[in-house]
Design an enzyme around this catalytic site. Structure first.
Site, PDB file in Angstrom:
ATOM      1  N   SER A 299      83.051  33.642  13.910  1.00  0.00           N
ATOM      2  CA  SER A 299      82.887  34.551  12.502  1.00  0.00           C
ATOM      3  C   SER A 299      82.571  36.106  13.079  1.00  0.00           C
ATOM      4  O   SER A 299      82.734  36.639  14.065  1.00  0.00           O
ATOM      5  CB  SER A 299      81.552  33.726  11.750  1.00  0.00           C
ATOM      6  OG  SER A 299      81.715  34.608  10.335  1.00  0.00           O
TER       7      SER A 299
ATOM      8  N   ASP B  75      89.538  29.557   4.418  1.00  0.00           N
ATOM      9  CA  ASP B  75      89.646  30.285   4.467  1.00  0.00           C
ATOM     10  C   ASP B  75      89.608  32.194   4.353  1.00  0.00           C
ATOM     11  O   ASP B  75      90.476  32.434   4.169  1.00  0.00           O
ATOM     12  CB  ASP B  75      88.537  30.880   6.301  1.00  0.00           C
ATOM     13  CG  ASP B  75      87.752  31.285   6.692  1.00  0.00           C
ATOM     14  OD1 ASP B  75      86.911  32.198   5.761  1.00  0.00           O
ATOM     15  OD2 ASP B  75      87.533  31.702   7.941  1.00  0.00           O
TER      16      ASP B  75
ATOM     17  N   HIS C 164      85.494  28.397   6.868  1.00  0.00           N
ATOM     18  CA  HIS C 164      85.039  28.782   6.713  1.00  0.00           C
ATOM     19  C   HIS C 164      83.672  27.871   7.585  1.00  0.00           C
ATOM     20  O   HIS C 164      82.833  27.789   7.621  1.00  0.00           O
ATOM     21  CB  HIS C 164      84.792  30.492   6.544  1.00  0.00           C
ATOM     22  CG  HIS C 164      83.890  30.766   7.592  1.00  0.00           C
ATOM     23  ND1 HIS C 164      84.868  31.604   7.690  1.00  0.00           N
ATOM     24  CD2 HIS C 164      82.742  31.190   7.467  1.00  0.00           C
ATOM     25  CE1 HIS C 164      84.066  32.761   8.430  1.00  0.00           C
ATOM     26  NE2 HIS C 164      82.856  32.457   8.288  1.00  0.00           N
TER      27      HIS C 164
END
Length: 311
Positions: free
Chosen positions: A153, A247, A277
């Site tokens: 991320s 996501d 995610h």
């Protein structure tokens, strides 16, 4: 592919608890909530591998910050510098401890996990500078090893920024980079941001808020370390990019893989069908997430394994 049934149950459970959006919470409360949520997942997971860890304080130039080293039981002479996720604002070496243990064990690598200083107290380029300093510390502390710069991320975006810095300044020649569901477009213009921006654990309006904390001046969001899609990718190391199907950042990851390949970078794109995610933190409690993590690390293994030459 349909969403994984365990992920669907997790989303339904979260919706039932009616959590306040991240963007509405005081930062201290948000960090505490994130750590608690990750801790609950970890509490349900398999026992973490028993490996040697040690915390170190290193100099970031304008203060100190922490790194944690992981020594694998079977050391294969590799090195990974890891930047945790959490929207730059949340996350820590503690929340991502299980991730780093898994990487250390499965790759046979020493892992240096970076507790970079976070915004809004330390906005861009503070976390990036900490990551650069940590990667240099790791390279000195464990010399001569194939070195991978990695993150998930927000940490994935930092990893690429660090790789670009070393490329541009004659620094570390990384053996590879790993980015799992990285944010690559600060404008969040993709179709997946629209399609999966609400109701899939990661809210697109929260992502915009994270950018506001990390890069409060929109004029600075054209920096190549922020707008990864518009960066010069030439000369970057071989790359593994993991994406999750449901996501908001899915399409950015796919586009980033395509742009890297178009500029001559060796790229392995590893999709995670049915997942959302944050699946790295769901390994061991959601079978599909466990498989996805294995697939990502198998791609890193392939990237690091020399191809035998014909005699």
């Amino acid at each position: 592919m349909a969403m994984d049934r365990f992920v669907r149950a997790l989303i339904q459970w979260q919706a039932g608890s009616r959590p306040e959006p991240a963007r509405t919470l005081p930062v201290a409360h948000l960090r505490e909530r994130y750590a608690t949520q990750v801790g609950r997942l970890r509490g349900k997971s398999a026992q973490d591998p028993d490996i040697e860890t040690k915390d170190h304080l290193i100099d970031g130039g304008d203060g100190t910050f922490r790194v944690r080293t992981y020594q694998p039981p079977a050391d294969r002479g590799r090195l990974v510098t890891y930047l945790h996720g959490g929207g730059w604002v949340t996350g820590s070496v503690d929340t991502h401890d299980p991730v780093c243990r898994r990487i250390a064990c499965e790759l046979g690598a020493v892992v240096v996990s970076v507790d970079y200083r976070r915004p809004p107290e330390h906005p861009h380029p503070g976390p990036l500078r900490d990551g650069i300093a940590a990667s240099e510390w790791a390279d000195r502390a464990f010399p001569g090893r194939p070195h991978v710069i990695a993150g998930d991320s927000a940490g994935g975006a930092l990893a690429m920024g660090i790789a670009m810095h070393h490329r541009d300044h004659g620094g570390i020649g990384f053996a590879g980079q790993l980015m799992v569901y990285p944010p690559a477009d600060p404008e969040l213009r993709s179709e997946s941001a629209r399609k999966y921006g609400t109701g899939y654990l990661e809210e697109v309006d929260d992502l915009r808020w994270y950018y506001d904390q990390y890069v409060p001046d929109p004029a600075h969001r054209s920096d190549p370390a922020i707008d990864l899609l518009s960066a010069d990718h030439r000369g970057l190391p071989p790359t593994v990019i993991g994406t999750a199907e449901f996501d908001p950042l899915h399409d950015e990851g796919v586009e980033l893989a395509l742009r890297l390949a178009a500029q001559g970078v060796e790229v392995h794109h590893v999709p995670a069908p049915g997942l959302v995610h944050g699946y790295l933190l769901m390994a061991d409690i959601i079978p599909a997430a466990t498989e996805a993590v294995r697939n990502v690390l198998a791609a890193v293994e392939q990237m690091l394994t020399p191809v035998p030459t014909a005699r």
